[in-house]
Every structure is written in C-alpha cells, then in structure tokens.
Design a protein around this motif. Structure first.
Motif, PDB file in Angstrom:
ATOM      1  N   CYS A 129       0.560  -0.909   0.014  1.00  0.00           N
ATOM      2  CA  CYS A 129       0.259   0.275  -0.133  1.00  0.00           C
ATOM      3  C   CYS A 129       0.847   1.423   0.016  1.00  0.00           C
ATOM      4  N   GLU A 130       2.550   1.558   0.526  1.00  0.00           N
ATOM      5  CA  GLU A 130       2.768   2.484   0.909  1.00  0.00           C
ATOM      6  C   GLU A 130       3.823   2.777  -0.560  1.00  0.00           C
ATOM      7  N   GLU A 131       3.869   1.203  -1.314  1.00  0.00           N
ATOM      8  CA  GLU A 131       4.744   1.295  -2.283  1.00  0.00           C
ATOM      9  C   GLU A 131       4.166   2.201  -3.922  1.00  0.00           C
ATOM     10  N   LYS A 132       2.395   1.647  -3.522  1.00  0.00           N
ATOM     11  CA  LYS A 132       1.420   1.771  -4.314  1.00  0.00           C
ATOM     12  C   LYS A 132       2.162   3.104  -4.520  1.00  0.00           C
ATOM     13  N   ASN A 133       1.543   4.191  -3.483  1.00  0.00           N
ATOM     14  CA  ASN A 133       2.059   5.808  -3.654  1.00  0.00           C
ATOM     15  C   ASN A 133       3.144   6.545  -4.091  1.00  0.00           C
ATOM     16  N   GLU A 134       4.172   5.441  -4.218  1.00  0.00           N
ATOM     17  CA  GLU A 134       5.782   5.895  -4.910  1.00  0.00           C
ATOM     18  C   GLU A 134       5.489   5.482  -6.844  1.00  0.00           C
ATOM     19  N   PHE A 135       4.895   4.126  -6.686  1.00  0.00           N
ATOM     20  CA  PHE A 135       5.136   3.679  -8.012  1.00  0.00           C
ATOM     21  C   PHE A 135       3.360   3.294  -8.987  1.00  0.00           C
ATOM     22  N   GLU A 136       3.608   4.307  -9.805  1.00  0.00           N
ATOM     23  CA  GLU A 136       2.114   4.436 -11.320  1.00  0.00           C
ATOM     24  C   GLU A 136       1.954   3.072 -11.258  1.00  0.00           C
ATOM     25  N   ASP A 137       2.976   2.695 -11.640  1.00  0.00           N
ATOM     26  CA  ASP A 137       2.587   0.628 -12.049  1.00  0.00           C
ATOM     27  C   ASP A 137       2.167  -0.078 -11.195  1.00  0.00           C
ATOM     28  N   LYS A 138       1.490  -1.498 -10.302  1.00  0.00           N
ATOM     29  CA  LYS A 138       1.771  -1.744  -9.546  1.00  0.00           C
ATOM     30  C   LYS A 138       2.356  -2.498  -9.305  1.00  0.00           C
ATOM     31  N   LYS A 139       3.067  -3.359 -10.617  1.00  0.00           N
ATOM     32  CA  LYS A 139       4.004  -4.276 -10.548  1.00  0.00           C
ATOM     33  C   LYS A 139       5.070  -4.443  -9.712  1.00  0.00           C
ATOM     34  N   ASP A 140       5.417  -2.564 -10.379  1.00  0.00           N
ATOM     35  CA  ASP A 140       6.431  -1.874  -9.821  1.00  0.00           C
ATOM     36  C   ASP A 140       6.574  -1.726  -7.919  1.00  0.00           C
ATOM     37  N   ALA A 141       5.674  -1.705  -7.729  1.00  0.00           N
ATOM     38  CA  ALA A 141       5.395  -1.045  -6.510  1.00  0.00           C
ATOM     39  C   ALA A 141       5.416  -2.479  -5.610  1.00  0.00           C
ATOM     40  N   MET A 142       4.485  -3.737  -6.144  1.00  0.00           N
ATOM     41  CA  MET A 142       4.438  -5.245  -5.568  1.00  0.00           C
ATOM     42  C   MET A 142       6.035  -5.677  -5.267  1.00  0.00           C
ATOM     43  N   ALA A 143       6.401  -5.518  -6.505  1.00  0.00           N
ATOM     44  CA  ALA A 143       8.281  -5.876  -6.722  1.00  0.00           C
ATOM     45  C   ALA A 143       8.925  -5.608  -5.545  1.00  0.00           C
ATOM     46  N   VAL A 144       9.372  -4.079  -5.171  1.00  0.00           N
ATOM     47  CA  VAL A 144      10.093  -3.770  -4.037  1.00  0.00           C
ATOM     48  C   VAL A 144       9.039  -4.018  -3.249  1.00  0.00           C
ATOM     49  N   ALA A 145       7.371  -4.168  -2.435  1.00  0.00           N
ATOM     50  CA  ALA A 145       7.102  -4.695  -1.343  1.00  0.00           C
ATOM     51  C   ALA A 145       7.797  -6.037  -1.321  1.00  0.00           C
ATOM     52  N   ILE A 146       8.232  -6.191  -2.304  1.00  0.00           N
ATOM     53  CA  ILE A 146       8.455  -8.273  -2.015  1.00  0.00           C
ATOM     54  C   ILE A 146       9.125  -7.797  -1.351  1.00  0.00           C
ATOM     55  N   ASP A 147      10.769  -7.490  -1.626  1.00  0.00           N
ATOM     56  CA  ASP A 147      12.223  -6.778  -0.832  1.00  0.00           C
ATOM     57  C   ASP A 147      12.077  -6.847   0.417  1.00  0.00           C
ATOM     58  N   LYS A 148      11.104  -5.672   0.370  1.00  0.00           N
ATOM     59  CA  LYS A 148      11.429  -5.092   1.887  1.00  0.00           C
ATOM     60  C   LYS A 148      10.475  -5.801   2.383  1.00  0.00           C
ATOM     61  N   THR A 149       9.602  -6.894   2.035  1.00  0.00           N
ATOM     62  CA  THR A 149       9.135  -7.463   3.506  1.00  0.00           C
ATOM     63  C   THR A 149       9.783  -8.750   3.817  1.00  0.00           C
ATOM     64  N   LEU A 150      10.573  -9.444   2.465  1.00  0.00           N
ATOM     65  CA  LEU A 150      11.443 -10.555   2.522  1.00  0.00           C
ATOM     66  C   LEU A 150      12.414 -10.178   3.622  1.00  0.00           C
ATOM     67  N   VAL A 151      13.619  -8.617   3.531  1.00  0.00           N
ATOM     68  CA  VAL A 151      14.009  -8.155   4.637  1.00  0.00           C
ATOM     69  C   VAL A 151      13.813  -8.267   5.622  1.00  0.00           C
ATOM     70  N   SER A 152      12.758  -7.540   6.346  1.00  0.00           N
ATOM     71  CA  SER A 152      11.470  -7.726   7.645  1.00  0.00           C
ATOM     72  C   SER A 152      11.098  -9.061   8.095  1.00  0.00           C
ATOM     73  N   VAL A 153      10.384  -9.571   7.318  1.00  0.00           N
ATOM     74  CA  VAL A 153       9.364 -11.012   7.491  1.00  0.00           C
ATOM     75  C   VAL A 153      11.010 -11.450   8.293  1.00  0.00           C
ATOM     76  N   ILE A 154      12.185 -12.008   7.759  1.00  0.00           N
ATOM     77  CA  ILE A 154      13.355 -12.674   7.969  1.00  0.00           C
ATOM     78  C   ILE A 154      13.812 -12.525   8.813  1.00  0.00           C
ATOM     79  N   GLY A 155      14.192 -11.166   9.561  1.00  0.00           N
ATOM     80  CA  GLY A 155      14.323 -10.883  10.876  1.00  0.00           C
ATOM     81  C   GLY A 155      13.535 -11.569  11.758  1.00  0.00           C
TER      82      GLY A 155
END
Length: 703
Positions: free
Chosen positions: A250-276
């Motif tokens: 939801c945060e990344e959708k405000n930064e990117f016009e394309d939802k796919k780009d927003a999700m790609a960034v969200a996945i990478d950010k989530t992966l880092v925080s979720v692994i921790g």
C-alpha cells in the motif's frame, strides 16, 4: 529487487504451482501417521522403555487392557473371553475361567485373589495384544472388543485411553481450524483496510499449513498434540508476515504508478523484515528440539518448518494472489476500525515511572507464581470424564480399588521361593492390592502342570517371568511414585536385572525427564533469541533488556494459574515460555528498531521513544489481536485439556506481551538510553552529540 521482480513476472505460474502442490500435500497429510501415545516420546534408553521392548519381543505382547464385566454368569464370561480371543491381534485373554479351566471354584481361592478377580456381580479379566500399546492394530482391536462386548463391559488401560484420545482429537481438529480461521477473519476484516484481503491472507497461510502438514510424511508420524496445534499455531505466528507485505505494498503504490513495480519493491522490503522477524520465532521452536522428551523435537521440527513455509508463501503465493485479484480487493476497501493510539503514546512516555513501579510490584509475585505452578502428568486427566476409557478406569478404581497396574519383569531362573518372598514384600508396600503371577496361582491351589499352556506363556517365556502388581494409587500421584521406588528397591534385591514397567513407572520417568527439559528449553530459547538480537542490533545491552521484558510477560502469564488454582498439563509448562518468547519478542524488536532509527536521526531519548511507540503500537496491537483470535477460540472449545490449556496460555501470552511491550518497554528504553547508546553499534553520531552537549554545559558552568 531481482527477487521481487521475478515473483511479479511469474505470478500466474506461481499461483498454478501453488494449487498443484496442494495435491501431494493433501496426500502426504492423509498418509502421515498420528501418534496418540505421549509416553512413546520418552528416551529409549531408560529402563521402563527397555522393559516395554522386552515385553513386546519376548512375550509377544506389547499391551494389555483391564476389562470389567458386569452382570454376566461365569459361563457367559468364558464365552465372551473366547470371542475376544478371536479378535485380530488379541494374543490371549486371562480370566478366572481361563486361568483355572473351571477346575477351582472361585470360593476356594484365597480371599485377596477373590477380591482381585470378583467384586459383587463384576468380574475382572485381562486382554493381551500382540502389538504395542498405541499401534494401529491394537487400537482397532480395542474398537472390535467394544463392539463384541456391549454395554456391560468396561475396557480400561492405556490402549483404551489412546483410542478415545484419537477419536476425540480426530473429531475436534477440523473444528479448531474452522474456529481459528473464523475469528482471525473477523479481527482482520475490522483492523485491515479491505474486507477481501484477509481472505487472501488466510488462503496463502492455508497453502503453507497444508504444505507443512503434507511434508510431515517424511517424518513417518507426528504426535496428536502437534497435529492439533500445528495449523492454529502456524496461522497465529505467521499472520504478521502477510500484514507486513500488504502495508508495504500500500505504501509503495503511492510511489509507483505501476502496481507491479510497487509489489516488486514491497516483496523485497517484506522479505528483509520478515526474515528478521521469523528467525526469532524459528529459534523458539528450535529450542523445543533440545528436549530429551522427544515430543519437543516433534513439535519443534513441524512448527519451525511451518514458519519457514509461511515466509515463502508470504513472498510468493500472496503477492501473486493480490496482483491477480487487485481490482476486487480495491472494491472492498474501507477505513480500518483500529482505535487511534496517537494521543496514548506521549502519555505513556510521560508517565513511564508508573509502569516501572507496576513492574517492580508485579515481578516478585509473577516470578513466585510461575515457579510454584501445579502440573499434572496423568494423561487421562486431560480428557472428558464421559469417555468410555475414563469411565472404565473409574470403574476399576471404584469396584476393585485398582487405580493402576504395574508389571515386574524377573529372570525365569529365580527360584519359586525367591519369587514368593518378593511377592510377599511387594504386597506389604503401601497401596499394593495384590501381585499376580504363576506363584500366586499356585498358592491358590492350582499346580503349574494343570494351568493352561497359553496362561503359563503369558507369565513365563523361559527367559523372563512376569508379575502384575495391582495398585490402589493413581498414576502420576506422589503416592504411586513412592510406591514404584519401593518396589524397584525390592526387585533390585532379588534380581539386579529385574525391571518395573507400566504406565505409572513410565509416568514417573516422564516427571523426571520433563523437569530437566523445562530448564534446558528455557535456557536454550533465551540464548538463541539473545544471539539473534545481538546480530540484529549489534548490541550488548539490548538482548538483555528485550529478553527481560518478554520474560517478565511470560512470568505474568505462567504465574496466573498459581493464583487462580489452575493445574496445568506438563507439556504446557515446558513449551509455553519458549513459544511466547519466540513469537512475541518481535513486538519489542519492532519498537526498538524504530527507537534506534529515531535516535540516530537526531531525536533526543524522549522524542525517540515517543516516535518509536507511535510508529509501532498499531502493528503490535493488530499482531497480538490476530494471535489471540487464532488461539483463544480453540482454547475455549477443545475438550482435550492439554490442547485447551496450551491455546489459552498462548492467547493470554500474546495479549500480556502486547501490554508489557507497549507500557514497559518505552520506560526501559528511556531509563537505559545511555547504556544502549554506548553498548550498541551505529550510535557514533549520538555519542558525539552527547559529548558536545556535555562539553558545552561544562564550559557554561565554568564560565
């Protein structure tokens, strides 16, 4: 951002593969055997377990049932015994009629033997099986005997308890999942910003749960406790990861016009925080694997595996679902019904001393309470009283004064005189009703030569001879444990290799083993979690402070039963601490991370703590509420006290941890700010700023 882009690109194949993998997972789940006998998880090298093996290998009988027959004449009982003997995997039936061939009238038997065999219109018989206590074949045999016997026959003993546990657990487990899902759905629909997104959270976690349960086929079997809790617990501890991903998207959708780009960034950010976040939870479950009582290993492996699979599904299956059904999700968006905590944070920080005083007042009774909990080890105590096996065991105790049965394995070469002397000494022990063996039957006027061969085979195989000790004391009671110790001393006097086996001696071993395990598991979980926090924050002080805060929450949770008079199943007392620590220390890590970021960003200690609390309070609230929802309903519903107690403790633990982190941790961060700054990597600029301020104040003072 390569991984996120790859998931987004392959979203449709990922979803198709996720659905296909459900088929082998379902097959694996159905084919994984469930073990309903907790005592099989005792270490294999203890004497009671070795004795069970000898019983199975040398006597060809791994289990027996005590059967009470009411209101039937001797000839009908003899006929019933013949029918029971024809049941698959029933080795032999020992009854008055089969032991004496009807040649000795029951009235001529010694009085103590009469009392053991017959009480009023009730008569006792023993059914021996050629398979072990909890083997599928034994359980089927018990079911078959119940069908043959009818209502006037009560089948007691552990095998009957195990089959009732199986039937009850198999009936309840699907309902546990339904309750957990329904309550989680309600909480998430209210606290999230879309009515539909929680459905995809649950579908994604559902896939992870099924993959986890299906992959247990490689272990061969899992315990019924693990099976009952795995889905509910996996749902509770991995729900956060889905929430992280959604908020990040939801945060990344405000930064990117394309939802796919927003999700790609969200996945990478989530992966880092979720692994921790997931590493501490995995560490909590890994700590269970250090138990010598291997139920911990069983639960630890299954749950650690479940958390890892939950992370994988969170960053692959869930993003694929969200992107494919994004339009439908957007149509169901609404304002989250979460209280506004913005005014609460400054107030908590301002009045931090109140919470330090509350902590100081509560720590002693909380610590004392959790140290003095009452725990039960008698496995049938966790089951409803209306079950057939529980009623049968009560019948044995009420009618025959027989609350438990032990077995003594002796060398066959011991003389009859020595065995008789041993029997006399055992019978003199408090609470021993009588001891049955070949010598007892001979003493009743039945020469060995006249005994049926199949009866002699039960009691003497040429290498070992078997005695049955009928006890008036309940399994796991202090009295029966003392009785077992005295009988062991007597056996050792006559036969150094002799063994006392049965449910009561096994349970006494269980008490000794789990007392040791409790300390091991808690120590290992604290060390593992502390090491992870050291790695995450590169700090000497934070591991001690954060673990101490959660341990305080655990003390409160585990101290409550002492003051309410509740008696806990032994499993709960061992595993709750490590589960609560592993799954809720994340709340403390989240807030501390935000505090560190704010402090390094130039905030003073009070503003940094206030900002950290404001930034994490909502996430902690939703996370704890989800955990509570997944476990509390199951705790209220379950009729198996072992499952019910575990779930109630986990639900309460999540809420207590939430309050302790929100109210006490800010005070701890404020008080120990200087210690944290000087013992944690990354605070160099803060140290310089503090030193400059000190220097400035000193100069002003001197001036």
């Amino acid at each position: 951002m390569k991984f996120g882009k790859l998931v987004v690109k392959l979203r449709i194949p990922i979803l198709i593969l996720a659905v296909i993998l459900l088929i082998p997972s379902a097959f694996g789940y159905l084919k994984t055997r469930t073990n309903y006998d907790i005592l099989t998880y005792l270490p294999k090298d203890i004497e009671t377990m070795k004795g069970q093996d000898i019983l199975a290998e040398d006597f060809g009988t791994g289990a027996f049932s005590m059967v009470v027959v009411e209101g039937l004449p001797n000839k009908d009982i003899a006929r019933l015994a013949e029918k029971i003997e024809k049941v698959d995997h029933v080795e032999r039936v020992l009854s008055y009629a089969s032991a004496t061939n009807g040649t000795v009238p029951i009235e001529l038997l010694p009085e103590e033997l009469q009392d053991t065999i017959k009480q009023g219109d009730a008569q006792l018989m023993m059914v021996f099986y050629d398979t072990t206590l909890s083997a599928d074949e034994t359980l089927e045999a018990v079911e078959d005997i119940r069908e043959i016997a009818g209502e006037s026959v009560y089948i007691g003993g552990m095998s009957a308890v195990v089959i009732d546990t199986k039937n009850l657990s198999d009936h309840e487990v699907p309902i546990y999942v339904a309750i957990a899902v329904a309550l989680c759905l309600i909480v998430l629909m209210l606290t999230m910003d879309s009515y539909l997104i929680p459905v995809f959270f649950l579908l994604s976690i559902g896939c992870a749960v099924l993959y986890n349960m299906g992959s247990n086929i490689f272990r061969g079997e899992i315990s019924y406790v693990t099976k009952a809790l795995a889905a509910v617990l996996q749902l509770a501890v991995t729900m956060d990861y889905s929430i992280f991903l959604w908020h990040s998207y939801c945060e990344e959708k405000n930064e990117f016009e394309d939802k796919k780009d927003a999700m790609a960034v969200a996945i990478d950010k989530t992966l880092v925080s979720v692994i921790g976040s997931s590493i501490t939870t995995v560490a909590g479950f890994v700590a269970l694997c250090f138990m010598s009582f291997t139920l911990g290993l069983d639960m630890g492996i299954v749950m650690a595996k479940g958390v890892v699979l939950g992370v994988i599904c969170c960053v692959t299956v869930l993003p694929s679902m969200v992107l494919i059904f994004d339009k439908a999700i957007e149509k169901t968006q609404h304002k989250p019904l979460v209280p506004d905590f913005s005014k609460l944070s400054p107030w908590i920080v301002k009045h931090f001393y109140i919470f330090l005083i509350i902590f100081a007042v509560l720590i002693v009774p909380a610590y004392y309470g959790q140290k003095h909990n009452k725990v039960y080890y008698n496995l049938d105590s966790s089951l409803p009283k209306e079950l057939e096996s529980i009623q049968a065991n009560e019948k044995l105790e009420k009618e025959f004064g027989m609350a438990s049965t032990h077995m003594i394995l002796l060398d066959s070469n011991l003389s009859d005189k020595e065995v008789r002397n041993l029997i006399n000494e055992v019978n003199a022990v408090d609470g021993v009703k009588t001891t049955l063996g070949i010598q007892a039957l001979e003493g009743a006027g039945l020469p060995r030569e006249m005994m049926p061969e199949k009866i002699v085979d039960i009691l003497d195989d040429g290498e070992y001879q078997l005695l049955f000790v009928m006890s008036e004391y309940k399994v796991a009671s202090d009295e029966v444990n003392e009785q077992c110790d005295k009988i062991n001393d007597i056996v050792d006097k006559y036969d150094a290799k002799g063994m006392l086996i049965g449910e009561a001696p096994c349970t006494e071993d269980l008490i000794k083993v789990t007392d040791h395990d409790f300390n091991i598991v808690n120590s290992v979980s604290i060390v593992l979690v502390a090491l992870i926090i050291i790695f995450v924050f590169k700090s000497v002080s934070l591991p001690i402070l954060l673990v101490s805060v959660i341990e305080f929450a655990i003390f409160i949770n585990m101290g409550i039963p002492h003051y309410t008079g509740a008696v806990l199943p032994f499993v709960a007392s061992i595993v709750i601490g490590t589960i609560q620590l592993g799954s809720t220390v994340d709340y403390a890590i989240l807030m501390t991370n935000k505090y560190k970021t704010a402090r390094i960003g130039g905030f003073d200690r009070r503003d940094a703590v206030t900002t950290a609390l404001e930034g994490s309070i909502n996430s902690i609230f939703v996370s704890a509420l989800s955990f509570f929802a997944a476990t509390f309903g199951v705790g209220l519903y379950s009729k198996i006290d072992m499952i019910s107690s575990l779930c109630i403790l986990m639900a309460r633990g999540a809420i207590i941890s939430m309050f302790v982190v929100i109210l006490l941790l800010p005070a701890v961060l404020l008080v120990f700010d200087k210690v944290i700054v000087y013992s944690t990597a990354g605070f160099d600029e803060v140290k310089v700023k503090d030193n400059n301020e000190k220097h400035h104040h000193r100069m002003l003072f001197q001036h």
